[in-house]
Design an enzyme around this catalytic site. Structure first.
Site, PDB file in Angstrom:
ATOM      1  N   LYS A  11      -3.622   2.658   4.827  1.00  0.00           N
ATOM      2  CA  LYS A  11      -3.291   1.421   5.534  1.00  0.00           C
ATOM      3  C   LYS A  11      -2.726   1.731   6.924  1.00  0.00           C
ATOM      4  O   LYS A  11      -2.348   2.884   7.204  1.00  0.00           O
ATOM      5  CB  LYS A  11      -2.275   0.631   4.700  1.00  0.00           C
ATOM      6  CG  LYS A  11      -2.810   0.132   3.340  1.00  0.00           C
ATOM      7  CD  LYS A  11      -1.720  -0.661   2.606  1.00  0.00           C
ATOM      8  CE  LYS A  11      -2.197  -1.260   1.296  1.00  0.00           C
ATOM      9  NZ  LYS A  11      -1.144  -2.093   0.645  1.00  0.00           N
ATOM     10  N   TYR A  51      -7.967  -9.149  -0.323  1.00  0.00           N
ATOM     11  CA  TYR A  51      -6.736  -9.635  -0.974  1.00  0.00           C
ATOM     12  C   TYR A  51      -6.888 -11.059  -1.508  1.00  0.00           C
ATOM     13  O   TYR A  51      -5.884 -11.774  -1.643  1.00  0.00           O
ATOM     14  CB  TYR A  51      -5.563  -9.531   0.003  1.00  0.00           C
ATOM     15  CG  TYR A  51      -5.051  -8.108   0.165  1.00  0.00           C
ATOM     16  CD1 TYR A  51      -4.783  -7.307  -0.954  1.00  0.00           C
ATOM     17  CD2 TYR A  51      -4.827  -7.550   1.422  1.00  0.00           C
ATOM     18  CE1 TYR A  51      -4.322  -5.996  -0.821  1.00  0.00           C
ATOM     19  CE2 TYR A  51      -4.354  -6.248   1.561  1.00  0.00           C
ATOM     20  CZ  TYR A  51      -4.106  -5.480   0.435  1.00  0.00           C
ATOM     21  OH  TYR A  51      -3.638  -4.192   0.566  1.00  0.00           O
ATOM     22  N   ASN A 123       3.211  -0.160   1.933  1.00  0.00           N
ATOM     23  CA  ASN A 123       3.183   0.950   0.972  1.00  0.00           C
ATOM     24  C   ASN A 123       2.095   1.983   1.248  1.00  0.00           C
ATOM     25  O   ASN A 123       1.646   2.683   0.364  1.00  0.00           O
ATOM     26  CB  ASN A 123       3.117   0.402  -0.450  1.00  0.00           C
ATOM     27  CG  ASN A 123       2.022  -0.621  -0.627  1.00  0.00           C
ATOM     28  OD1 ASN A 123       1.121  -0.698   0.210  1.00  0.00           O
ATOM     29  ND2 ASN A 123       2.070  -1.381  -1.696  1.00  0.00           N
ATOM     30  N   HIS A 126      -3.767   1.870  -0.288  1.00  0.00           N
ATOM     31  CA  HIS A 126      -4.305   0.990  -1.321  1.00  0.00           C
ATOM     32  C   HIS A 126      -5.076   1.867  -2.300  1.00  0.00           C
ATOM     33  O   HIS A 126      -5.748   2.813  -1.888  1.00  0.00           O
ATOM     34  CB  HIS A 126      -5.257  -0.051  -0.733  1.00  0.00           C
ATOM     35  CG  HIS A 126      -6.039  -0.765  -1.793  1.00  0.00           C
ATOM     36  ND1 HIS A 126      -5.527  -1.830  -2.488  1.00  0.00           N
ATOM     37  CD2 HIS A 126      -7.262  -0.519  -2.329  1.00  0.00           C
ATOM     38  CE1 HIS A 126      -6.416  -2.222  -3.396  1.00  0.00           C
ATOM     39  NE2 HIS A 126      -7.478  -1.443  -3.319  1.00  0.00           N
ATOM     40  N   GLU A 137     -14.147  -3.962  -4.852  1.00  0.00           N
ATOM     41  CA  GLU A 137     -13.643  -3.382  -3.607  1.00  0.00           C
ATOM     42  C   GLU A 137     -14.636  -2.391  -2.992  1.00  0.00           C
ATOM     43  O   GLU A 137     -14.858  -2.403  -1.782  1.00  0.00           O
ATOM     44  CB  GLU A 137     -12.301  -2.696  -3.877  1.00  0.00           C
ATOM     45  CG  GLU A 137     -11.216  -3.707  -4.257  1.00  0.00           C
ATOM     46  CD  GLU A 137      -9.941  -3.064  -4.791  1.00  0.00           C
ATOM     47  OE1 GLU A 137      -9.886  -1.814  -4.875  1.00  0.00           O
ATOM     48  OE2 GLU A 137      -9.003  -3.808  -5.133  1.00  0.00           O
TER      49      GLU A 137
HETATM   50  N1  UDP Z   1       2.411  -7.077  -1.854  1.00  0.00           N
HETATM   51  C1  UDP Z   1       3.645  -7.450  -1.316  1.00  0.00           C
HETATM   52  N2  UDP Z   1       4.552  -8.090  -2.130  1.00  0.00           N
HETATM   53  C2  UDP Z   1       4.284  -8.350  -3.441  1.00  0.00           C
HETATM   54  C3  UDP Z   1       3.052  -7.961  -3.978  1.00  0.00           C
HETATM   55  C4  UDP Z   1       2.138  -7.319  -3.158  1.00  0.00           C
HETATM   56  O1  UDP Z   1       3.898  -7.213  -0.138  1.00  0.00           O
HETATM   57  O2  UDP Z   1       5.157  -8.923  -4.119  1.00  0.00           O
HETATM   58  C5  UDP Z   1       1.427  -6.403  -0.984  1.00  0.00           C
HETATM   59  C6  UDP Z   1       1.515  -4.867  -1.084  1.00  0.00           C
HETATM   60  O3  UDP Z   1       1.210  -4.319   0.205  1.00  0.00           O
HETATM   61  C7  UDP Z   1       0.415  -4.565  -2.099  1.00  0.00           C
HETATM   62  C8  UDP Z   1      -0.644  -5.613  -1.742  1.00  0.00           C
HETATM   63  O4  UDP Z   1       0.117  -6.776  -1.395  1.00  0.00           O
HETATM   64  O5  UDP Z   1      -0.055  -3.237  -1.973  1.00  0.00           O
HETATM   65  C9  UDP Z   1      -1.603  -5.939  -2.870  1.00  0.00           C
HETATM   66  O6  UDP Z   1      -0.890  -6.359  -4.014  1.00  0.00           O
HETATM   67  P1  UDP Z   1      -1.299  -5.880  -5.461  1.00  0.00           P
HETATM   68  O7  UDP Z   1      -0.489  -6.674  -6.420  1.00  0.00           O
HETATM   69  O8  UDP Z   1      -2.781  -5.897  -5.628  1.00  0.00           O
HETATM   70  O9  UDP Z   1      -0.727  -4.372  -5.503  1.00  0.00           O
HETATM   71  P2  UDP Z   1      -1.451  -2.960  -5.416  1.00  0.00           P
HETATM   72  O10 UDP Z   1      -2.716  -3.049  -6.230  1.00  0.00           O
HETATM   73  O11 UDP Z   1      -1.710  -2.663  -3.955  1.00  0.00           O
HETATM   74  O12 UDP Z   1      -0.463  -1.986  -6.004  1.00  0.00           O
HETATM   75 MG    MG Z   2      -4.223  -4.450  -6.341  1.00  0.00          MG
END
Ligand code: UDP
Ligand code: MG
Length: 168
Positions: A11, A51, A123, A126, A137
């Site tokens: 990212k 997303y 974070n 991805h 994806e």
């Molecule tokens: N995210 C966030 N707050 C939340 C949940 C998600 O900022 O409470 C952001 C975070 O950058 C995350 C992305 O949205 O990586 C996608 O969310 P997902 O639940 O799919 O998590 P991931 O699969 O990336 O672990």
């Molecule tokens: Mg996810």
């Protein structure tokens, strides 16, 4: 054990923090193979589709701006497909929990992620979280010809009158 493919994105925060080499070193611990790689300028359309499962969340708009690089003034992400036995779980283990503060400190997100003052999880990477997500994806980020193995069924189409950019 099943052979799986998974999408990894470095990212914009990972790029501006100059973590690409470091992240790839960590991911190599999984002993998988890279089957596709490219640098991508992320359009709003691509960001919102990637997303789409989070549409309606209070942080959605900021998340879109984050993945498009608007927050970090870096309009790119680096995208990879990794393949191998249990690739999805192996990569998610190295990547760590979504919330960088809850993530294992030795994971990529635990080591390098942060939570913004507005609460968005920056974070760094991805990684697909299920075979269904991985399929959606990978098909979204890559065309079949950009991946060196056949993963999902393809079909041949003939496209006429398509305007495209070529080198001048
Ligand atoms: N995210 C966030 N707050 C939340 C949940 C998600 O900022 O409470 C952001 C975070 O950058 C995350 C992305 O949205 O990586 C996608 O969310 P997902 O639940 O799919 O998590 P991931 O699969 O990336 O672990
Ligand atoms: Mg996810």
């Amino acid at each position: 054990m099943a052979v799986q493919s998974t999408l990894i994105l470095i990212k914009p925060d990972g790029l501006v923090k100059s973590l690409t080499g470091n992240i790839l070193s960590r991911l190599s611990e999984a002993k998988l193979i890279i089957t596709a790689a490219k640098v991508v300028r992320v359009s709003r359309e691509l960001a919102e589709e990637h997303y789409s499962h989070l549409k309606g969340k209070p942080f959605f708009e900021e998340l879109i701006e984050y993945i498009m690089g608007e927050i970090h003034h870096s309009n790119r992400v680096v995208a990879f497909v990794y393949q191998g036995d249990d690739a999805i779980t192996k990569i998610r283990d190295i990547v760590g929990d979504t919330n960088p503060e809850a993530a294992n400190p030795v994971s990529i997100r635990g080591a390098y992620g942060r939570i913004t003052t507005t609460g968005v999880f920056e974070n760094v990477v991805h990684a697909s979280s299920s075979p269904e997500d991985a399929e959606k994806e990978i098909k979204l980020w890559f065309r079949p010809d950009e991946i060196v193995v056949d993963i999902y069924p393809t079909k041949e189409v003939v496209l006429n009158n398509i305007k495209t950019r070529v080198w001048a």
